[in-house]
Scaffold this motif. Structure first.
Motif, PDB file in Angstrom:
ATOM      1  N   SER A   3       0.849  -1.174   0.000  1.00 53.71           N
ATOM      2  CA  SER A   3       0.000   0.000   0.000  1.00 53.71           C
ATOM      3  C   SER A   3       0.893   1.236   0.000  1.00 53.71           C
ATOM      4  O   SER A   3       1.667   1.443   0.927  1.00 53.71           O
ATOM      5  CB  SER A   3      -0.896   0.000   1.239  1.00 53.71           C
ATOM      6  N   GLY A   5      -0.430   4.384  -0.359  1.00 50.63           N
ATOM      7  CA  GLY A   5      -1.189   5.526   0.126  1.00 50.63           C
ATOM      8  C   GLY A   5      -2.160   6.041  -0.910  1.00 50.63           C
ATOM      9  O   GLY A   5      -2.048   5.759  -2.100  1.00 50.63           O
ATOM     10  N   GLN A   6      -3.117   6.826  -0.444  1.00 50.64           N
ATOM     11  CA  GLN A   6      -4.182   7.262  -1.336  1.00 50.64           C
ATOM     12  C   GLN A   6      -3.747   8.305  -2.351  1.00 50.64           C
ATOM     13  O   GLN A   6      -4.423   8.506  -3.348  1.00 50.64           O
ATOM     14  CB  GLN A   6      -5.390   7.741  -0.546  1.00 50.64           C
ATOM     15  N   ASP A   7      -2.629   8.983  -2.142  1.00 50.14           N
ATOM     16  CA  ASP A   7      -2.162   9.972  -3.109  1.00 50.14           C
ATOM     17  C   ASP A   7      -1.222   9.387  -4.157  1.00 50.14           C
ATOM     18  O   ASP A   7      -0.738  10.103  -5.026  1.00 50.14           O
ATOM     19  CB  ASP A   7      -1.460  11.134  -2.395  1.00 50.14           C
ATOM     20  N   HIS A  33       1.187   8.090   2.019  1.00 54.85           N
ATOM     21  CA  HIS A  33       0.154   8.035   3.050  1.00 54.85           C
ATOM     22  C   HIS A  33       0.046   9.393   3.727  1.00 54.85           C
ATOM     23  O   HIS A  33       1.056   9.967   4.135  1.00 54.85           O
ATOM     24  CB  HIS A  33       0.502   6.983   4.113  1.00 54.85           C
ATOM     25  N   GLY A  36      -4.786  12.816   2.473  1.00 55.43           N
ATOM     26  CA  GLY A  36      -5.401  12.998   1.162  1.00 55.43           C
ATOM     27  C   GLY A  36      -5.169  14.375   0.578  1.00 55.43           C
ATOM     28  O   GLY A  36      -5.705  14.724  -0.455  1.00 55.43           O
TER      29      GLY A  36
END
Length: 73
Positions: A3, A5-7, A33, A36
């Motif tokens: 993972s 991270g969302q970015d 991470h 956002g």
């Protein structure tokens, strides 16, 4: 697979230079991470990675110290 991270925006599958950069960033403790709102500066090219890592290491100490700071903040 990890993972990042969302970015994180994955490079094209056949872009080996960008995937090498992503792998090296991850191995040095850099992911995407956060809340956002942006993970901060990350080099856009593989050739910029060495300078980026040197600057980060000089400014923050060891990888272990950075990890400890991330875990305790």
């Amino acid at each position: 697979m990890v993972s990042m991270g969302q970015d994180f925006q994955a490079p094209k599958q056949n872009d080996t230079k960008q995937w090498t950069k992503v792998m090296m960033l991850y191995r040095h403790g850099y992911t995407y991470h956060n809340c956002g709102c942006g993970a901060g500066y990350r080099p856009s090219d593989l050739r910029e990675l060495s300078d980026f890592l040197e600057q980060q290491e000089a400014g923050k100490g060891s990888v272990g110290k950075r990890l400890l700071q991330r875990l305790t903040s």
